[in-house]
Design a protein around this motif. Structure first.
Motif, PDB file in Angstrom:
ATOM      1  N   LYS A  75       0.847  -1.199   0.000  1.00 13.44           N
ATOM      2  CA  LYS A  75       0.000   0.000   0.000  1.00 13.44           C
ATOM      3  C   LYS A  75       0.880   1.245   0.000  1.00 13.44           C
ATOM      4  CE  LYS A  75      -3.957  -2.192   0.768  1.00 13.44           C
ATOM      5  NZ  LYS A  75      -4.862  -2.428  -0.293  1.00 13.44           N
ATOM      6  N   ILE A  76       0.385   2.334  -0.569  1.00 13.78           N
ATOM      7  CA  ILE A  76       1.188   3.546  -0.762  1.00 13.78           C
ATOM      8  C   ILE A  76       1.742   4.104   0.548  1.00 13.78           C
ATOM      9  CG2 ILE A  76      -0.798   5.099  -0.779  1.00 13.78           C
ATOM     10  CD1 ILE A  76       2.409   5.459  -2.890  1.00 13.78           C
ATOM     11  N   ARG A  77       1.003   4.044   1.618  1.00 11.99           N
ATOM     12  CA  ARG A  77       1.505   4.558   2.905  1.00 11.99           C
ATOM     13  C   ARG A  77       2.773   3.834   3.339  1.00 11.99           C
ATOM     14  NH1 ARG A  77      -3.490   5.714   6.914  1.00 11.99           N
ATOM     15  NH2 ARG A  77      -2.966   7.908   7.088  1.00 11.99           N
ATOM     16  N   LYS A  78       2.753   2.517   3.256  1.00  6.43           N
ATOM     17  CA  LYS A  78       3.917   1.714   3.633  1.00  6.43           C
ATOM     18  C   LYS A  78       5.023   1.866   2.588  1.00  6.43           C
ATOM     19  CE  LYS A  78       6.069  -0.949   6.363  1.00  6.43           C
ATOM     20  NZ  LYS A  78       6.534  -0.413   7.627  1.00  6.43           N
ATOM     21  N   LEU A  79       4.638   1.946   1.334  1.00 10.13           N
ATOM     22  CA  LEU A  79       5.606   2.059   0.241  1.00 10.13           C
ATOM     23  C   LEU A  79       6.470   3.304   0.380  1.00 10.13           C
ATOM     24  CD1 LEU A  79       6.533   0.720  -2.371  1.00 10.13           C
ATOM     25  CD2 LEU A  79       4.837   2.076  -3.578  1.00 10.13           C
TER      26      LEU A  79
ATOM     27  N   CYS B  67      11.455  13.211  -0.130  1.00  8.61           N
ATOM     28  CA  CYS B  67      11.036  13.038  -1.523  1.00  8.61           C
ATOM     29  C   CYS B  67       9.522  12.855  -1.519  1.00  8.61           C
ATOM     30  CB  CYS B  67      11.761  11.890  -2.209  1.00  8.61           C
ATOM     31  SG  CYS B  67      11.374  10.273  -1.586  1.00  8.61           S
ATOM     32  N   ASN B  68       8.936  13.158  -2.648  1.00  9.58           N
ATOM     33  CA  ASN B  68       7.500  13.069  -2.818  1.00  9.58           C
ATOM     34  C   ASN B  68       7.209  11.822  -3.638  1.00  9.58           C
ATOM     35  OD1 ASN B  68       4.804  13.492  -3.313  1.00  9.58           O
ATOM     36  ND2 ASN B  68       5.052  15.679  -3.699  1.00  9.58           N
ATOM     37  N   ILE B  69       6.342  10.946  -3.160  1.00 12.47           N
ATOM     38  CA  ILE B  69       6.036   9.689  -3.838  1.00 12.47           C
ATOM     39  C   ILE B  69       4.541   9.616  -4.089  1.00 12.47           C
ATOM     40  CG2 ILE B  69       6.142   7.172  -3.681  1.00 12.47           C
ATOM     41  CD1 ILE B  69       8.557   7.614  -1.753  1.00 12.47           C
ATOM     42  N   ARG B  70       4.172   9.378  -5.335  1.00 11.22           N
ATOM     43  CA  ARG B  70       2.760   9.305  -5.743  1.00 11.22           C
ATOM     44  C   ARG B  70       2.529   8.095  -6.633  1.00 11.22           C
ATOM     45  NH1 ARG B  70       1.515  12.313  -2.076  1.00 11.22           N
ATOM     46  NH2 ARG B  70       1.534  14.549  -2.265  1.00 11.22           N
ATOM     47  N   LEU B  71       1.322   7.552  -6.579  1.00 11.85           N
ATOM     48  CA  LEU B  71       0.948   6.454  -7.476  1.00 11.85           C
ATOM     49  C   LEU B  71       0.715   6.980  -8.884  1.00 11.85           C
ATOM     50  CD1 LEU B  71      -1.585   4.371  -5.369  1.00 11.85           C
ATOM     51  CD2 LEU B  71       0.727   3.727  -6.030  1.00 11.85           C
TER      52      LEU B  71
END
Length: 111
Positions: free
Chosen positions: A21-25, A39-43
C-alpha cells in the motif's frame, strides 16, 4: 517547464509483481533505497510510482541501481527505476533503460 514544475529529479518506479500500500511504500522507499532528506512519492497507476527527489544525490542513487528489492513482512517487491520522461504513459511498456558500459582495456584520456 521541467524546472518550473520541479521535475528535474523525477524517477519512475515500476513494480511488475505487485507492491505494498502507498503509505507503507513511501516509508520503504525512503529507508531501503537509502534516500537522504525528503522526496515526494505518488501512485501513477497499477504498477508505477512517481518519485520526486528533493536533492540530486537521491536522484542519482535511484537511477544508479537497476532495481531495488523492497522487503515488507515476508515479501520482497522488486522495483525497477528509470528516468521520468514527459511522454511517459503508464499504459505502455517501458522501452528505455540506463546501462553502464565499462571498457577496461581502453587507455584513459586527459583533457
Amino acid at each position: 517547464m521541467i524546472y518550473k514544475e520541479n521535475l528535474q529529479y523525477v524517477v519512475i518506479g515500476k513494480f511488475s509483481y505487485g507492491m505494498p500500500k502507498i503509505r507503507k511504500l513511501k516509508k520503504l522507499i525512503l529507508k531501503q533505497c537509502e534516500l537522504k532528506g525528503g522526496c515526494n512519492i505518488r501512485l501513477l497507476g497499477n504498477h508505477y510510482v512517481l518519485i520526486r527527489a528533493e536533492i540530486m544525490e537521491n536522484y542519482v542513487n535511484l537511477l544508479s541501481n537497476p532495481s531495488f528489492y523492497l522487503t515488507h513482512r515476508q515479501y520482497s517487491y522488486p522495483m525497477r527505476t528509470f528516468k521520468w520522461d514527459p511522454m511517459f504513459d503508464p499504459e505502455e511498456e517501458t522501452t528505455k533503460t540506463i546501462t553502464c558500459i565499462y571498457f577496461p582495456s581502453l587507455p584513459q584520456i586527459s583533457l
